[in-house]
Design an enzyme around this catalytic site. Sequence first.
Site: not given
Length: 266
Positions: A102-104, A106, A126
Site C-alpha cells: 500500500h502506498s509507500m 507498493g 494499492l
Amino acid sequence: MSSTATELSVPVPWGQISGKAWGPDHGRPVLCLHGWADNCGTFNTLIPLLPKDGRYVAVDMPGHGLSSHRPPGVFYSFPAYVADVRRIVDGLQWTRFSIIGHSMGGNIAALFSALYPEMVDAVVLLDTLGFIPTDLTEIPKVMRQGMDEMLQYEKKTEEKRRVYTYQKAAERLSAANPTLSEQSVSILLERGLVQLEGGFAFSRDLRVNFKNIARMSFEQSLEMQARIQAPLLAVLADKGFCVTFPDFSQQRVASRLLQGYHDRSW
C-alpha cells in the site's frame, strides 16, 4: 480466513522487524507492506477477506510500529527498505512469494520486484503506481534537503518524548489524517504507540519524515518498471494519491507509468 493473527519478528543487524502472520504455516506466501507512517495493522481488515490458502505476513517496516528504528546517522530510503524486504524473506525462508503493498509499501514492492524478479510471482499495488519519479532538476535540491534535515536532527540535544493520553494521541492522529475512521485510528494505534510513565508516545522514528535522498528520474523508473516480470495489479483509489496529482506534468508521468503496466503481457 480467520481474523486471528500471530506475532512474529525477524532479527536484523540493528534489532528486529516485527509483524503479524495469518493463515497456514505452509500456505502460499504473501508479504504485505504498509504505507508511510502507518504500520502492519493497516492489513487487519483486508487479510481476513483474502483466499484462505495464503500465508500472509504483514510487517512493520523499520522505524514504524513495533520494529526497531535504524541506527543513528542512517537514512530511510527505498533501496534500504528493499534490502529490509530481502532480510525479511530470508528470515522467513521464502524463496518465491507474492507482495501486496500500500502506498509507500507498493513503491517498495515494485522496486524489489524489479531488482529480484526471480523471487516474486505476483504484485498488488494499492493506491500507487510503484514509482515516484523526480524531475532531474529537482533531484539535487531534494537530496540536499534530506541530508540537511538529518544533520540538523543530529545536532539537537536529546529531547524527552512527548507523552499523550490515549485519547489525545487518537485526536492527534485523526487531525493529521481526517479521512481515517475511528476504527482505523484504533487499529493504527495498537502498534503506533508505546506506553511510558505517565501515558503514551508515538512509536515511529521521526526520521521517517525526512526527505528520501535516494531518488529516481522518470527514465530510471521506466527501466525499473520494465524489469518487473511478475503479473501485477494496480488498484487506485478514486480520491487517492495517484489521482490527485496537482499539475499536468505529474499527471502525464502517472499516465505513462500506468500505460507501461497496460502494455505488459504477463
